[in-house]
Design an enzyme around this catalytic site. Structure first.
Site, short mmCIF file in Angstrom:
data_model
loop_
_atom_site.label_atom_id
_atom_site.label_comp_id
_atom_site.label_asym_id
_atom_site.label_seq_id
_atom_site.Cartn_x
_atom_site.Cartn_y
_atom_site.Cartn_z
N SER A 1 0.83 -1.20 0.00
CA SER A 1 0.00 0.00 0.00
C SER A 1 0.87 1.26 0.00
O SER A 1 1.54 1.54 -1.00
CB SER A 1 -0.97 -0.05 1.18
N HIS B 1 -4.82 -1.48 -3.97
CA HIS B 1 -6.17 -1.90 -3.53
C HIS B 1 -7.19 -1.66 -4.66
O HIS B 1 -8.30 -1.17 -4.44
CB HIS B 1 -6.59 -1.12 -2.28
#
Length: 242
Positions: A134, A170
């Protein structure tokens, strides 16, 4: 022993739920450690939780995992002050650096303040494998999309730029990510780049993306470019299951 070429594994994964720990290491992170090519001793793996404010429970769980994996573990904290005398020297002494997720804006600000932007480039060029999830994926690129400033996603454009691409994370689990990433590339805010569904990583050798890998069935990676007409073009990439 350093990796054969400057190496980054940028992911939307690398960890999973655990019955005994807060989380446990996943296949992508094990793959990143294997990329270092260490033989004859335990690989040296350094964890950075800067994007979560160096949360102590997070760091403790990393050490629990490293013990299970047989790694020589360390961490680099910046709050309230660096926990090692010379962060640059510490990073250069690692085989793998693993960066956790959280606030990519906060992470980049703290790294730049402490001179880690230059230290990471030096470590990368020296063959230390850089990986992360991330925020720990976006940081190596020129930028991407982030919730660092609030629930509504915004662009971040001041990544370290080791990789000349933008990065979307994501991609399949947060519905705002895909359309915003595409629109930012279409309008020129971000350069062309690569995106990952949860559980997918992008392997870069030097600045070239050479392979997409997945620890989850059906998850994908994508190349997103700006077409001559100013629209975004997305291409799904071949992804190898590990």
């Amino acid at each position: 022993m350093p990796a054969d070429a400057p190496t980054i594994l940028a992911t939307s994964g690398g960890f999973r739920r655990s019955a005994r720990l807060q989380w446990e290491v996943g296949p992508l992170t094990r793959f990143a450690v294997d990329l270092a090519g260490v033989t004859g001793r335990a690989p040296r793996v350094c964890f950075l939780g800067t994007a979560c404010g160096d949360d102590s429970r997070l760091i403790s769980t990393f050490y629990d995992n490293a013990w299970r994996e047989g790694w020589t573990a360390s961490h680099l904290s910046l709050f309230p002050m660096p926990n090692v005398e010379d962060p640059r020297e510490h990073l250069l002494g690692q085989d793998v650096v693993w960066v956790w997720g959280g606030s990519v804006a906060g992470l980049l600000a703290m790294w730049n303040l402490h001179g880690l932007d230059a230290a990471f480039r030096e470590a990368w060029q020296a063959g230390v494998v850089l990986t992360g999830v991330s925020a720990g994926s976006i940081c190596w690129h020129t930028g991407g999309t982030t919730d660092s400033f609030g629930p509504e996603l915004r662009p971040v454009t001041d990544g370290l730029g080791l990789l000349p691409w933008s990065n979307g994370v994501h991609y399949d689990s947060e519905r705002e990510r895909r359309p915003l990433f595409q629109s930012l590339i279409a309008d020129g805010t971000l350069p062309p780049g690569y995106a990952t569904d949860d559980g997918v990583g992008l392997l870069y050798r030097g600045t070239d993306m050479v392979e997409a890998l997945s620890e989850r069935d059906g998850a994908g990676a994508y190349r997103v470019e700006r077409a001559p007409d100013g629209t975004a073009v997305e291409t799904r990439l071949d992804t190898r299951r590990i």
